[in-house]
Design a protein around this motif. Structure first.
Motif, short mmCIF file in Angstrom:
data_model
loop_
_atom_site.label_atom_id
_atom_site.label_comp_id
_atom_site.label_asym_id
_atom_site.label_seq_id
_atom_site.Cartn_x
_atom_site.Cartn_y
_atom_site.Cartn_z
N PRO A 124 -51.63 -10.39 -47.25
CA PRO A 124 -50.86 -9.21 -47.64
C PRO A 124 -51.39 -7.94 -46.97
O PRO A 124 -52.60 -7.75 -46.84
CB PRO A 124 -51.03 -9.15 -49.16
N ILE A 125 -50.46 -7.07 -46.56
CA ILE A 125 -50.81 -5.82 -45.89
C ILE A 125 -50.64 -4.66 -46.88
O ILE A 125 -49.60 -4.53 -47.52
CB ILE A 125 -49.91 -5.57 -44.66
N ASP A 136 -46.84 -5.06 -47.91
CA ASP A 136 -46.67 -5.83 -49.14
C ASP A 136 -47.14 -5.07 -50.37
O ASP A 136 -46.66 -5.30 -51.48
CB ASP A 136 -47.47 -7.14 -49.04
N ILE A 137 -48.12 -4.18 -50.16
CA ILE A 137 -48.71 -3.42 -51.26
C ILE A 137 -48.83 -1.96 -50.82
O ILE A 137 -49.38 -1.68 -49.75
CB ILE A 137 -50.12 -3.95 -51.62
N LEU A 138 -48.33 -1.05 -51.64
CA LEU A 138 -48.47 0.38 -51.34
C LEU A 138 -49.60 0.96 -52.19
O LEU A 138 -49.72 0.63 -53.38
CB LEU A 138 -47.18 1.14 -51.61
N GLN A 139 -50.39 1.84 -51.59
CA GLN A 139 -51.55 2.42 -52.25
C GLN A 139 -51.46 3.95 -52.31
O GLN A 139 -52.26 4.66 -51.69
CB GLN A 139 -52.82 2.00 -51.50
N PRO A 140 -50.52 4.48 -53.07
CA PRO A 140 -50.44 5.94 -53.17
C PRO A 140 -51.64 6.48 -53.94
O PRO A 140 -52.18 5.82 -54.82
CB PRO A 140 -49.14 6.16 -53.95
N ASP A 141 -52.07 7.67 -53.59
CA ASP A 141 -53.16 8.34 -54.30
C ASP A 141 -52.56 9.49 -55.10
O ASP A 141 -51.99 10.42 -54.53
CB ASP A 141 -54.20 8.87 -53.31
N ALA A 185 -37.89 -1.53 -55.72
CA ALA A 185 -36.60 -1.92 -55.15
C ALA A 185 -36.76 -2.75 -53.88
O ALA A 185 -35.83 -3.46 -53.48
CB ALA A 185 -35.76 -0.67 -54.85
N TYR A 186 -37.93 -2.67 -53.23
CA TYR A 186 -38.19 -3.43 -52.01
C TYR A 186 -39.17 -4.58 -52.24
O TYR A 186 -39.68 -5.16 -51.29
CB TYR A 186 -38.75 -2.49 -50.93
N ASP A 187 -39.44 -4.91 -53.50
CA ASP A 187 -40.35 -6.00 -53.86
C ASP A 187 -41.75 -5.76 -53.28
O ASP A 187 -42.41 -6.69 -52.81
CB ASP A 187 -39.81 -7.35 -53.40
#
Length: 384
Positions: free
Chosen positions: A228-229, A251-256, A275-277
């Motif tokens: 996963p990215i 695949d994974i978002l890392q907002p701060d 919405a984009y899984d």
């Protein structure tokens, strides 16, 4: 109608920037506007926000956010969005305190009772990461994150990649799940080779395999690996995130929450990801206010994956500071880790009680933190 009477900010060790908002009905809230290495710039942006928003109704959080965003004309960017985040988080905390509820109740209520968490470890050698991994296990963690590499150029000897594999093996044998942070310091020719070598060892994710400005490269890279990215700490609002989702590049978002405009924008970003899984694993090697804010979002976020948190070992080893998450809190047990999880804070607002006396004392002579410099063997600048 209540009015904002003051917006204060406090520079504290090891490298954090706290914000306090007070209103004329006796209410207050705390936020965090930390942007590592850019403290003075964020303070300048906060001065501008102070001039505009003292006198506004603190209940109108969305109106204040939209006013700051739209009337500034020049929008976005790390500095402005971090300053706005400090104000926004403080307003959510203030509103929760005023209504006597946790922030997650204002976001629609919680969908989980506890949040999976991970913490950082450092070290150049397998023995280093193994020792720090054991410390994290003793602290209750089941998952850690570490640098994928120490230093790589545009195209180094493939032998340099073997050290990364050995360090990963040393931690995995402890039974820990491991996220690997490339920090954008690995360029595409090396990143492709490294991912292939790491794949059999099943890291939890690869973070910032390339710098976030190379969206076409990240999309191509993600199609070549089953790992996963993850990325997102250097994306500051939903319009920054949008092209990555449309390209199916991550695949994974890392907002701060302290970099991306606060709770208001982080919540919107998380909904877009759903919405984009795409899962959400908020970035947070920051202070207790930022962590408390992130946990409130995590509690109400259906596509939440895992939460980063900082502890004293990270800062003691990297920044020679005795200050960690617990120095500025009156209720430090809210961050206790058990079997890899932290319970969702249920106190009012963010659920954290800031030790204001300590904050004010430390901020009196606190110098701004400077980003470390990294250079390759030829003297050229390398990503940190």
């Amino acid at each position: 109608m209540a009015k904002i009477t003051s917006i204060e900010y406090f520079r504290v060790l090891p490298r954090w920037l706290f914000v306090k908002v007070c209103s004329d009905d006796g209410q207050y809230g705390w936020g965090e506007a930390t942007l590592e290495g850019h403290t003075e710039a964020v303070e300048g942006a906060l001065e501008e926000l102070k001039i505009r928003f003292v006198g506004y109704d603190p209940d109108n959080i969305e109106h204040i956010w939209q006013t700051a965003w739209r009337l500034g004309f020049y929008r976005g960017g790390a500095v402005f969005m971090s300053a706005l985040a400090g104000l926004d988080i403080a307003l959510w905390d203030l509103k929760g305190r005023k209504l006597g509820v946790p922030v997650y109740q204002l976001l629609g209520g919680k969908v989980r009772d506890k949040c999976l968490v991970y913490a950082w470890i450092g070290g150049d050698r397998p023995s280093d990461v193994e020792a720090q991994g054991k410390v994290r296990l003793a602290q209750g963690f089941k998952t850690i994150k570490m640098n994928a590499t120490e230093d790589l150029g545009w195209l180094d000897s493939p032998a340099a990649l073997q050290a990364s594999v050995k360090r990963l093996e040393a931690v995995k044998k402890l039974g820990l799940d491991v996220g690997l942070d490339f920090h954008g310091r690995v360029h595409k020719p090396m990143a492709k080779q490294l991912a292939k070598l790491l794949e059999p060892h099943q890291p939890l994710f690869i973070e910032e395999p390339l710098l976030s400005e190379h969206i076409e490269g990240i999309k191509h890279f993600s199609s070549q690996t089953t790992i996963p990215i993850a990325l997102g700490e250097r994306l500051y609002h939903r319009w920054d995130v949008k092209p990555f989702l449309e390209a199916s590049a991550i695949d994974i978002l890392q907002p701060d929450v302290s970099h991306c405009g606060g709770i208001s924008e982080a919540r919107r970003i998380a909904a877009m990801c759903e919405a984009y899984d795409v899962g959400v694993a908020p970035h947070c090697p920051l202070g207790p206010i930022a962590l408390a804010a992130a946990l409130q979002i995590d509690a109400a976020c259906p596509n939440f994956v895992i939460q980063e948190m900082s502890l004293g070992i990270h800062y003691n080893s990297m920044h020679q500071s005795k200050y960690d998450l617990l120095n500025y809190t009156k209720n430090p047990k809210i961050f206790d880790v058990k079997d890899g999880y932290v319970q969702v804070p249920t106190g009012v607002g963010l659920g954290i009680e800031v030790n204001e006396e300590e904050v004010r004392k430390v901020s009196k002579d606190c110098k701004a933190w400077r980003a470390l410099e990294f250079h390759g063997p030829d003297g050229s600048v390398r990503e940190w």
